[in-house]
Design a protein around this motif. Structure first.
Motif, PDB file in Angstrom:
ATOM      1  N   ASN A 123      16.434 -70.728 -50.978  1.00  0.00           N
ATOM      2  CA  ASN A 123      16.903 -70.849 -49.593  1.00  0.00           C
ATOM      3  C   ASN A 123      17.893 -69.739 -49.249  1.00  0.00           C
ATOM      4  OD1 ASN A 123      15.294 -73.009 -49.180  1.00  0.00           O
ATOM      5  ND2 ASN A 123      16.885 -74.540 -49.581  1.00  0.00           N
ATOM      6  N   SER A 157      17.116 -66.631 -46.596  1.00  0.00           N
ATOM      7  CA  SER A 157      17.904 -66.394 -45.372  1.00  0.00           C
ATOM      8  C   SER A 157      18.561 -65.013 -45.398  1.00  0.00           C
ATOM      9  CB  SER A 157      18.886 -67.526 -45.048  1.00  0.00           C
ATOM     10  OG  SER A 157      19.520 -67.949 -46.174  1.00  0.00           O
ATOM     11  N   LYS A 165      15.872 -62.626 -44.314  1.00  0.00           N
ATOM     12  CA  LYS A 165      15.595 -62.737 -42.878  1.00  0.00           C
ATOM     13  C   LYS A 165      16.563 -61.872 -42.067  1.00  0.00           C
ATOM     14  CE  LYS A 165      14.732 -66.434 -39.626  1.00  0.00           C
ATOM     15  NZ  LYS A 165      14.705 -67.858 -39.406  1.00  0.00           N
ATOM     16  N   GLU A 166      17.807 -61.834 -42.528  1.00  0.00           N
ATOM     17  CA  GLU A 166      18.795 -60.988 -41.827  1.00  0.00           C
ATOM     18  C   GLU A 166      18.386 -59.521 -41.869  1.00  0.00           C
ATOM     19  OE1 GLU A 166      22.482 -61.795 -43.800  1.00  0.00           O
ATOM     20  OE2 GLU A 166      22.461 -63.896 -43.126  1.00  0.00           O
TER      21      GLU A 166
END
Ligand code: FAD
Length: 416
Positions: free
Chosen positions: A377, A381, A384-385
């Motif tokens: 997780n 994330s 994704k940034e």
């Protein structure tokens, strides 16, 4: 260096679906194999149609079902009502095991039923083994759920997170079992794949339909990703360097991390599955069964019947055998043992083998642990940034199916 807006890693069903949604834009797919399809491939040998183990299309949303039906317009398909069985104590019974304990010997039925009566939610369970014992009771857990899944995952069930199978584990409590009996054993909607669709020429037909929508020049086959720099937005392959705006990965997370960090992430674990596709010289004995689960001493954990599903003449099966990721696979031994066990359980009698073919799926089933879930997780994330997105079962390191690939591609298409 080549520049591209959407750089897609992997030409399996996830990567190709996403590409079709961006086909009006600047995209490119990199695929290490010389053929597109990933695990959604078919092989045509001696008149047999084989997949990488049967790959069937079931849907948990109307959106993905509609998409599939439109995509496959004009392709010959079978609509199949699943007939799954369990081979337990030298007898066939209906699957799922937990819904059909009344088919066990009386003593075992009472044991499973009373354990289920005293079972509870399993919310406080610490791992998968604990969870199934709490939720289904020791009887069902020890007779089927634990031994079957240990064969499949090739690890101890207390190593896996309690929800590691998600919707793929048919849920049951005492009341729902009583309702099931009252409704005359009507299982409709109880499992994720009560009904499914299957193209008569194999799952590869879906890949063919997706490929028709794409520009072949934009699918780079036989090109392997070896390095990823998410800060510079660069991907290095064995042929080229690419600069991207968005990176969409469908390659396994373990491969991605290795390319990105230059080292293996050693908290990721998984199994390998040896698939043996075998064609025989005569029809099958059971003409209805779709597949059978084996929690016992047989070498395989599941055997599926292409011939019953696609309605062809001669017995044609896929056999799945689980191995840990470190284990060496002796294919000849596995094949011999498979033939012995197919005879023992009554799937073959005087049948002779016409053709057979091995295929190793690696990774096959990812091991979802509490430790790796939080790492994944956080990692996803962070990625994704940096405009890096993962789609598909292996890229997201989850237990999911091909309709999830469609769904994840649709969702991402709206997002970027
Ligand atoms: C035994 C078994 C049976 C299954 N049965 C079903 C079923 O009946 N129905 C169902 O819906 N789902 C089924 N699944 C799940 C299904 O296979 C997956 O959900 C689906 O195939 C995932 O597709 P994908 O495109 O995300 O990944 P993949 O198909 O794995 O595609 C990834 C692609 O990336 C490529 N790649 C990898 N590394 C690199 C690299 N370094 N550089 C470039 N390319 C690379 C690979 O060659 C591959 O083509 C089954 C899975 C297993 C293991």
């Amino acid at each position: 260096m080549k520049k591209v807006k959407y750089l897609i890693l992997g030409a399996g069903i996830s990567g190709l679906t996403f590409a079709t949604l961006k086909r009006q834009e600047d995209y490119l797919i990199i695929e290490k194999s010389n053929k597109a399809g990933g695990l959604c491939k078919s092989f045509y040998e001696n008149g047999y149609v084989w997949d990488v183990a049967g790959h069937f299309f079931h849907f948990h949303s109307e959106e993905t079902k509609k998409y599939y039906i439109e995509l496959m317009n004009g392709v010959e398909q079978k609509n199949v009502k699943k007939c799954a069985k369990v081979y337990y104590s030298e007898k066939m019974m209906d699957a799922p095991f937990q819904f059909n304990i009344h088919q066990l010997k009386t003593k075992e039925f009472i044991e499973c039923l009373t354990d289920l009566y005293f079972a509870h939610s399993g919310d406080s369970a610490e791992n998968f083994e604990d969870y199934v014992k709490c939720k289904y009771g020791n009887g069902i857990a020890n007779k089927f759920l634990i031994p079957y899944n240990e064969k499949l995952y090739a690890c101890k069930m207390n190593e896996l997170e309690k929800n590691s199978m998600g919707a793929f584990l048919p849920k049951l409590d005492f009341c729902s079992l009583m309702n099931y009996y009252r409704m005359d054993n009507n299982l409709n909607g109880k499992t994720y794949n009560d009904f499914f669709m299957y193209p008569v020429n194999g799952c590869m037909e879906v890949i063919n339909s997706l490929m028709k929508k794409l520009d072949k020049e934009k699918i780079k086959l036989s090109e392997k990703v070896i390095e990823i720099d998410v800060d510079k937005k660069e991907v290095v392959t064995d042929r080229e360097i690419y600069n991207y705006e968005y990176l969409i990965s469908s390659v396994s997370l373990s491969t991605f991390i290795e390319c990105e960090k230059g080292k293996k992430e050693n908290i990721l674990n998984w199994n390998k599955v040896l698939v043996l596709n075998i064609g025989f010289d005569r029809p099958s004995i059971d003409k209805n069964v779709s597949w059978i689960y084996f929690p016992g001493s047989e070498i395989f954990y599941r055997v599926g019947f292409y011939n019953n599903i696609a309605e062809t003449q001669k017995l044609s099966v896929y056999v799945e055998i689980g191995y840990s990721k470190e284990e060496e696979i002796d294919i000849e031994y596995a094949f011999k043992q498979t033939i012995n066990d197919l005879k023992k359980v009554g799937i073959i009698g005087d049948h002779n083998v016409d053709s057979w073919q091995p295929y190793i799926i690696d990774p096959g089933y990812v091991h979802i642990t509490t430790e790796c879930t939080s790492m994944i997780n956080n990692y996803m994330s962070k990625m994704k940034e940096k405009n890096v997105y993962m789609i598909g079962r292996y890229a997201r390191w989850e237990y999911s199916a091909m309709d999830d690939s469609f769904e994840q591609a649709f969702k991402l298409n709206k997002e970027i």
